[in-house]
Design a protein around this motif. Sequence first.
Motif, PDB file in Angstrom:
ATOM      1  N   ALA A  74       3.938  59.926  44.629  1.00 38.53           N
ATOM      2  CA  ALA A  74       4.041  60.393  45.831  1.00 38.53           C
ATOM      3  C   ALA A  74       5.058  59.955  46.545  1.00 38.53           C
ATOM      4  O   ALA A  74       5.768  58.753  46.154  1.00 38.53           O
ATOM      5  CB  ALA A  74       2.653  59.565  46.531  1.00 38.53           C
ATOM      6  N   LEU A  75       5.662  60.661  47.277  1.00 36.70           N
ATOM      7  CA  LEU A  75       6.923  60.714  48.015  1.00 36.70           C
ATOM      8  C   LEU A  75       6.833  60.869  49.480  1.00 36.70           C
ATOM      9  O   LEU A  75       6.613  62.080  49.867  1.00 36.70           O
ATOM     10  CB  LEU A  75       8.037  61.495  47.303  1.00 36.70           C
ATOM     11  CG  LEU A  75       8.396  61.383  45.949  1.00 36.70           C
ATOM     12  CD1 LEU A  75       9.236  62.587  45.448  1.00 36.70           C
ATOM     13  CD2 LEU A  75       8.944  59.919  45.726  1.00 36.70           C
ATOM     14  N   LEU A  76       6.984  60.008  50.357  1.00 35.21           N
ATOM     15  CA  LEU A  76       6.923  60.143  51.636  1.00 35.21           C
ATOM     16  C   LEU A  76       8.366  60.083  52.161  1.00 35.21           C
ATOM     17  O   LEU A  76       9.166  59.120  52.164  1.00 35.21           O
ATOM     18  CB  LEU A  76       6.276  58.938  52.336  1.00 35.21           C
ATOM     19  CG  LEU A  76       6.149  58.830  53.803  1.00 35.21           C
ATOM     20  CD1 LEU A  76       5.863  60.123  54.360  1.00 35.21           C
ATOM     21  CD2 LEU A  76       5.581  57.736  54.487  1.00 35.21           C
ATOM     22  N   VAL A  77       8.827  61.294  52.695  1.00 38.61           N
ATOM     23  CA  VAL A  77      10.103  61.471  53.094  1.00 38.61           C
ATOM     24  C   VAL A  77      10.325  61.414  54.766  1.00 38.61           C
ATOM     25  O   VAL A  77       9.558  62.212  55.564  1.00 38.61           O
ATOM     26  CB  VAL A  77      10.608  62.874  52.722  1.00 38.61           C
ATOM     27  CG1 VAL A  77      12.181  63.149  53.280  1.00 38.61           C
ATOM     28  CG2 VAL A  77      10.658  63.162  51.070  1.00 38.61           C
ATOM     29  N   GLU A  78      11.009  60.511  55.161  1.00 40.74           N
ATOM     30  CA  GLU A  78      11.257  60.418  56.558  1.00 40.74           C
ATOM     31  C   GLU A  78      12.761  60.475  57.095  1.00 40.74           C
ATOM     32  O   GLU A  78      13.664  60.357  55.897  1.00 40.74           O
ATOM     33  CB  GLU A  78      10.613  58.886  56.966  1.00 40.74           C
ATOM     34  CG  GLU A  78       8.848  59.043  56.762  1.00 40.74           C
ATOM     35  CD  GLU A  78       8.463  57.713  57.241  1.00 40.74           C
ATOM     36  OE1 GLU A  78       7.926  57.422  58.391  1.00 40.74           O
ATOM     37  OE2 GLU A  78       8.318  56.713  56.258  1.00 40.74           O
TER      38      GLU A  78
ATOM     39  N   PHE B  89      18.050  62.328  57.204  1.00 39.42           N
ATOM     40  CA  PHE B  89      16.849  62.903  56.656  1.00 39.42           C
ATOM     41  C   PHE B  89      17.261  63.911  55.426  1.00 39.42           C
ATOM     42  O   PHE B  89      16.661  63.560  54.304  1.00 39.42           O
ATOM     43  CB  PHE B  89      16.423  63.896  57.621  1.00 39.42           C
ATOM     44  CG  PHE B  89      15.042  64.699  57.002  1.00 39.42           C
ATOM     45  CD1 PHE B  89      13.785  63.835  57.204  1.00 39.42           C
ATOM     46  CD2 PHE B  89      15.060  65.683  56.604  1.00 39.42           C
ATOM     47  CE1 PHE B  89      12.596  64.524  57.177  1.00 39.42           C
ATOM     48  CE2 PHE B  89      13.698  66.179  56.233  1.00 39.42           C
ATOM     49  CZ  PHE B  89      12.474  65.571  56.409  1.00 39.42           C
TER      50      PHE B  89
ATOM     51  N   ALA C 270       8.218  71.265  51.072  1.00 38.61           N
ATOM     52  CA  ALA C 270       8.764  70.321  51.949  1.00 38.61           C
ATOM     53  C   ALA C 270      10.307  70.519  52.054  1.00 38.61           C
ATOM     54  O   ALA C 270      10.765  70.101  53.086  1.00 38.61           O
ATOM     55  CB  ALA C 270       8.735  68.905  50.996  1.00 38.61           C
TER      56      ALA C 270
ATOM     57  N   PRO D 202      10.349  65.728  60.535  1.00 32.50           N
ATOM     58  CA  PRO D 202       8.931  65.205  60.445  1.00 32.50           C
ATOM     59  C   PRO D 202       9.018  64.025  59.451  1.00 32.50           C
ATOM     60  O   PRO D 202       9.898  63.665  58.934  1.00 32.50           O
ATOM     61  CB  PRO D 202       8.303  66.482  59.887  1.00 32.50           C
ATOM     62  CG  PRO D 202       9.547  67.050  58.872  1.00 32.50           C
ATOM     63  CD  PRO D 202      10.853  66.797  59.932  1.00 32.50           C
ATOM     64  N   ALA D 203       7.776  63.730  59.305  1.00 30.97           N
ATOM     65  CA  ALA D 203       7.487  62.792  57.892  1.00 30.97           C
ATOM     66  C   ALA D 203       6.756  63.787  56.891  1.00 30.97           C
ATOM     67  O   ALA D 203       5.820  64.563  57.380  1.00 30.97           O
ATOM     68  CB  ALA D 203       6.526  61.630  58.254  1.00 30.97           C
ATOM     69  N   LEU D 204       7.113  63.730  55.738  1.00 32.28           N
ATOM     70  CA  LEU D 204       6.452  64.658  54.863  1.00 32.28           C
ATOM     71  C   LEU D 204       6.161  63.925  53.517  1.00 32.28           C
ATOM     72  O   LEU D 204       6.962  63.166  52.899  1.00 32.28           O
ATOM     73  CB  LEU D 204       7.581  65.570  54.397  1.00 32.28           C
ATOM     74  CG  LEU D 204       8.168  66.582  55.465  1.00 32.28           C
ATOM     75  CD1 LEU D 204       9.271  67.611  54.832  1.00 32.28           C
ATOM     76  CD2 LEU D 204       6.964  67.529  55.998  1.00 32.28           C
ATOM     77  N   LEU D 205       4.902  63.809  53.370  1.00 33.93           N
ATOM     78  CA  LEU D 205       4.164  63.111  52.196  1.00 33.93           C
ATOM     79  C   LEU D 205       3.953  64.166  51.192  1.00 33.93           C
ATOM     80  O   LEU D 205       3.055  65.098  51.174  1.00 33.93           O
ATOM     81  CB  LEU D 205       3.002  62.503  52.622  1.00 33.93           C
ATOM     82  CG  LEU D 205       2.339  61.786  51.395  1.00 33.93           C
ATOM     83  CD1 LEU D 205       3.240  60.525  50.462  1.00 33.93           C
ATOM     84  CD2 LEU D 205       1.167  60.952  51.958  1.00 33.93           C
ATOM     85  N   VAL D 206       4.818  63.866  50.092  1.00 35.44           N
ATOM     86  CA  VAL D 206       4.694  65.042  48.823  1.00 35.44           C
ATOM     87  C   VAL D 206       4.153  64.557  47.902  1.00 35.44           C
ATOM     88  O   VAL D 206       4.337  63.447  47.281  1.00 35.44           O
ATOM     89  CB  VAL D 206       6.153  65.493  48.365  1.00 35.44           C
ATOM     90  CG1 VAL D 206       6.065  66.455  47.224  1.00 35.44           C
ATOM     91  CG2 VAL D 206       6.966  66.236  49.552  1.00 35.44           C
TER      92      VAL D 206
ATOM     93  N   LEU E 115      15.812  63.641  51.741  1.00 30.32           N
ATOM     94  CA  LEU E 115      15.160  64.654  51.077  1.00 30.32           C
ATOM     95  C   LEU E 115      15.790  65.029  49.734  1.00 30.32           C
ATOM     96  O   LEU E 115      15.026  65.538  48.604  1.00 30.32           O
ATOM     97  CB  LEU E 115      15.317  66.006  51.979  1.00 30.32           C
ATOM     98  CG  LEU E 115      14.385  67.278  51.503  1.00 30.32           C
ATOM     99  CD1 LEU E 115      12.773  67.029  51.200  1.00 30.32           C
ATOM    100  CD2 LEU E 115      14.389  68.210  52.445  1.00 30.32           C
TER     101      LEU E 115
ATOM    102  N   ARG F 116       3.683  65.569  59.432  1.00 26.57           N
ATOM    103  CA  ARG F 116       3.409  64.810  60.916  1.00 26.57           C
ATOM    104  C   ARG F 116       4.908  65.095  61.322  1.00 26.57           C
ATOM    105  O   ARG F 116       5.821  64.843  61.170  1.00 26.57           O
ATOM    106  CB  ARG F 116       3.169  63.322  60.446  1.00 26.57           C
ATOM    107  CG  ARG F 116       2.059  62.906  59.772  1.00 26.57           C
ATOM    108  CD  ARG F 116       1.500  61.348  59.856  1.00 26.57           C
ATOM    109  NE  ARG F 116       2.517  60.792  58.867  1.00 26.57           N
ATOM    110  CZ  ARG F 116       3.471  59.742  58.996  1.00 26.57           C
ATOM    111  NH1 ARG F 116       3.688  59.572  60.123  1.00 26.57           N
ATOM    112  NH2 ARG F 116       3.958  59.292  57.886  1.00 26.57           N
TER     113      ARG F 116
END
Lengths: 82, 82
Positions: free
Chosen positions: A45-49, A23, B30, B44-48, A27, B56
Amino acid sequence: PDWEVVELDGELQLRRVFTFANFAEALAFANRVGDLAEAEGHHPALLVEWGKVTARWWTHKIGGLHRNDFIMAARTDALAAG
Amino acid sequence: PDWEVVELDGELQLRRVFTFANFAEALAFANRVGDLAEAEGHHPALLVEWGKVTARWWTHKIGGLHRNDFIMAARTDALAAG
């Protein structure tokens, strides 16, 4: 290379998934892309998982893709490679 | 307060949207959530996006929600308020 054109909420976008070891590395990459975005005044848009970042570039003002989005995508690739 | 329970990919998740003045503030939030996630070993999942972060929380191992997810959601709220 691995960018797809997708339609989300009626707008064409460029989307690519970048994978990482955990993670924190995901990030950290999002932050590098965020720095680029701030510098250029154009934001993704950036989805961080855990272990991945899904990046999307598009130009909301025109409801789709501008040449600049492709440039930003290429520069995002360079950040991932660097 | 504003967390919803949603089902994504067959797993129940807690989801909340936090709003900010711009992209940089969203990304900074985030990072605060990411620090919390690292400290707790739960991610989590973080959509920035410009002006917002969609967070989430869920527990993939059990395919849904654990008590800990609700705790992490409350702690995420505290980071947004702090």
